[in-house]
Design a protein around this motif. Structure first.
Motif, PDB file in Angstrom:
ATOM      1  N   ILE A  77      39.170  45.318  48.558  1.00  0.00           N
ATOM      2  CA  ILE A  77      38.357  44.293  49.223  1.00  0.00           C
ATOM      3  C   ILE A  77      36.952  44.819  49.485  1.00  0.00           C
ATOM      4  N   ARG A  78      36.840  46.105  49.886  1.00  0.00           N
ATOM      5  CA  ARG A  78      35.503  46.698  50.090  1.00  0.00           C
ATOM      6  C   ARG A  78      34.707  46.660  48.783  1.00  0.00           C
ATOM      7  N   GLN A  79      35.379  47.018  47.686  1.00  0.00           N
ATOM      8  CA  GLN A  79      34.706  47.016  46.386  1.00  0.00           C
ATOM      9  C   GLN A  79      34.279  45.605  45.994  1.00  0.00           C
ATOM     10  N   ILE A  80      35.131  44.622  46.267  1.00  0.00           N
ATOM     11  CA  ILE A  80      34.789  43.230  45.951  1.00  0.00           C
ATOM     12  C   ILE A  80      33.569  42.797  46.751  1.00  0.00           C
ATOM     13  N   LEU A  81      33.513  43.187  48.021  1.00  0.00           N
ATOM     14  CA  LEU A  81      32.350  42.834  48.846  1.00  0.00           C
ATOM     15  C   LEU A  81      31.074  43.466  48.299  1.00  0.00           C
ATOM     16  N   LYS A  82      31.183  44.723  47.856  1.00  0.00           N
ATOM     17  CA  LYS A  82      30.012  45.386  47.271  1.00  0.00           C
ATOM     18  C   LYS A  82      29.567  44.677  45.993  1.00  0.00           C
ATOM     19  N   ILE A  83      30.542  44.322  45.162  1.00  0.00           N
ATOM     20  CA  ILE A  83      30.219  43.611  43.923  1.00  0.00           C
ATOM     21  C   ILE A  83      29.570  42.278  44.256  1.00  0.00           C
ATOM     22  N   GLY A  84      30.068  41.600  45.294  1.00  0.00           N
ATOM     23  CA  GLY A  84      29.491  40.318  45.704  1.00  0.00           C
ATOM     24  C   GLY A  84      28.030  40.459  46.091  1.00  0.00           C
ATOM     25  N   VAL A  85      27.692  41.534  46.811  1.00  0.00           N
ATOM     26  CA  VAL A  85      26.298  41.775  47.196  1.00  0.00           C
ATOM     27  C   VAL A  85      25.448  41.995  45.947  1.00  0.00           C
ATOM     28  N   MET A 102      19.839  37.970  31.719  1.00  0.00           N
ATOM     29  CA  MET A 102      20.733  38.646  32.658  1.00  0.00           C
ATOM     30  C   MET A 102      22.212  38.450  32.312  1.00  0.00           C
ATOM     31  N   ALA A 103      22.515  37.658  31.297  1.00  0.00           N
ATOM     32  CA  ALA A 103      23.894  37.302  30.961  1.00  0.00           C
ATOM     33  C   ALA A 103      24.803  38.511  30.756  1.00  0.00           C
ATOM     34  N   PRO A 104      24.407  39.558  30.007  1.00  0.00           N
ATOM     35  CA  PRO A 104      25.316  40.702  29.824  1.00  0.00           C
ATOM     36  C   PRO A 104      25.675  41.395  31.145  1.00  0.00           C
ATOM     37  N   LYS A 105      24.711  41.542  32.024  1.00  0.00           N
ATOM     38  CA  LYS A 105      24.963  42.186  33.310  1.00  0.00           C
ATOM     39  C   LYS A 105      25.887  41.323  34.169  1.00  0.00           C
ATOM     40  N   ILE A 106      25.667  40.014  34.154  1.00  0.00           N
ATOM     41  CA  ILE A 106      26.508  39.095  34.927  1.00  0.00           C
ATOM     42  C   ILE A 106      27.949  39.139  34.414  1.00  0.00           C
ATOM     43  N   GLU A 107      28.115  39.151  33.083  1.00  0.00           N
ATOM     44  CA  GLU A 107      29.465  39.222  32.502  1.00  0.00           C
ATOM     45  C   GLU A 107      30.164  40.521  32.881  1.00  0.00           C
ATOM     46  N   SER A 108      29.408  41.608  32.950  1.00  0.00           N
ATOM     47  CA  SER A 108      29.975  42.897  33.353  1.00  0.00           C
ATOM     48  C   SER A 108      30.495  42.846  34.786  1.00  0.00           C
ATOM     49  N   ILE A 109      29.710  42.269  35.672  1.00  0.00           N
ATOM     50  CA  ILE A 109      30.114  42.167  37.079  1.00  0.00           C
ATOM     51  C   ILE A 109      31.318  41.242  37.225  1.00  0.00           C
ATOM     52  N   ILE A 110      31.338  40.151  36.487  1.00  0.00           N
ATOM     53  CA  ILE A 110      32.484  39.235  36.549  1.00  0.00           C
ATOM     54  C   ILE A 110      33.746  39.944  36.047  1.00  0.00           C
ATOM     55  N   GLY A 111      33.631  40.773  35.034  1.00  0.00           N
ATOM     56  CA  GLY A 111      34.778  41.543  34.531  1.00  0.00           C
ATOM     57  C   GLY A 111      35.303  42.514  35.583  1.00  0.00           C
ATOM     58  N   GLN A 112      34.388  43.229  36.273  1.00  0.00           N
ATOM     59  CA  GLN A 112      34.802  44.152  37.340  1.00  0.00           C
ATOM     60  C   GLN A 112      35.522  43.394  38.448  1.00  0.00           C
ATOM     61  N   LEU A 113      34.972  42.274  38.827  1.00  0.00           N
ATOM     62  CA  LEU A 113      35.552  41.462  39.886  1.00  0.00           C
ATOM     63  C   LEU A 113      36.936  40.957  39.483  1.00  0.00           C
ATOM     64  N   SER A 114      37.082  40.526  38.282  1.00  0.00           N
ATOM     65  CA  SER A 114      38.362  40.032  37.781  1.00  0.00           C
ATOM     66  C   SER A 114      39.423  41.125  37.804  1.00  0.00           C
ATOM     67  N   ARG A 115      39.057  42.339  37.371  1.00  0.00           N
ATOM     68  CA  ARG A 115      40.016  43.462  37.381  1.00  0.00           C
ATOM     69  C   ARG A 115      40.466  43.792  38.804  1.00  0.00           C
ATOM     70  N   LEU A 117      40.472  41.762  41.443  1.00  0.00           N
ATOM     71  CA  LEU A 117      41.296  40.664  41.973  1.00  0.00           C
ATOM     72  C   LEU A 117      42.712  40.713  41.427  1.00  0.00           C
ATOM     73  N   ASN A 118      42.875  41.155  40.203  1.00  0.00           N
ATOM     74  CA  ASN A 118      44.222  41.275  39.614  1.00  0.00           C
ATOM     75  C   ASN A 118      45.039  42.383  40.274  1.00  0.00           C
ATOM     76  N   LYS A 119      44.369  43.381  40.850  1.00  0.00           N
ATOM     77  CA  LYS A 119      45.071  44.479  41.521  1.00  0.00           C
ATOM     78  C   LYS A 119      45.564  44.101  42.900  1.00  0.00           C
ATOM     79  N   ILE A 120      44.918  43.100  43.519  1.00  0.00           N
ATOM     80  CA  ILE A 120      45.278  42.696  44.884  1.00  0.00           C
ATOM     81  C   ILE A 120      46.433  41.696  44.804  1.00  0.00           C
ATOM     82  N   LYS A 121      47.404  41.883  45.682  1.00  0.00           N
ATOM     83  CA  LYS A 121      48.562  40.985  45.722  1.00  0.00           C
ATOM     84  C   LYS A 121      48.241  39.772  46.583  1.00  0.00           C
ATOM     85  N   PHE A 122      47.938  38.646  45.953  1.00  0.00           N
ATOM     86  CA  PHE A 122      47.717  37.410  46.714  1.00  0.00           C
ATOM     87  C   PHE A 122      48.744  36.407  46.309  1.00  0.00           C
TER      88      PHE A 122
END
Length: 122
Positions: A77-85, A102-115, A117-122
């Protein structure tokens, strides 16, 4: 000669509450409340149409309790908050220099965020 002994036959009990039999509640647990908590408890029990004891038993045995987050989940969650900033800063920059560049950088951040979120049990 008459025998004066009479045999009394017991009739089954038909009034009062039924016998608890095997389900007798014999395991007490002490719970203490302060004044405000006690008032809230009594109010909620009355709203539910139950005695305080029934309300506590029902609430205890049927409550849905969410477990606390594990240390790993807190870190995700801390990492997700940092990515959000970072993502917010990146979008502000994209509005000034153009979204296409900026599209390549945005896609990179979305990929990190997706990975993450998949690790968190919701």
């Amino acid at each position: 000669m008459r025998n004066n002994t009479s045999i009394k036959i017991r009739k089954p009990k038909t009034t009062g509450r039924p016998s608890l039999g095997e389900k007798k509640k014999s395991k007490p647990h002490m719970v203490r409340f302060d004044e405000e908590q006690d008032e809230r408890l009594i109010f909620r029990a009355e709203l539910a149409g139950m005695t305080v004891t029934e309300y506590i038993r029902e609430a205890t045995l049927n409550a849905k309790i969410s477990p606390r987050l594990s240390p790993d989940e807190k870190e995700y969650i801390r990492q997700i908050l940092k990515i959000g900033v970072n993502f917010n800063q990146l979008l502000k920059l994209a509005h000034t220099v153009g979204l296409v560049s900026m599209a390549p950088k945005i896609e990179s951040i979305i990929g990190q965020l997706s990975r993450l979120l998949n690790k968190i049990k919701f």
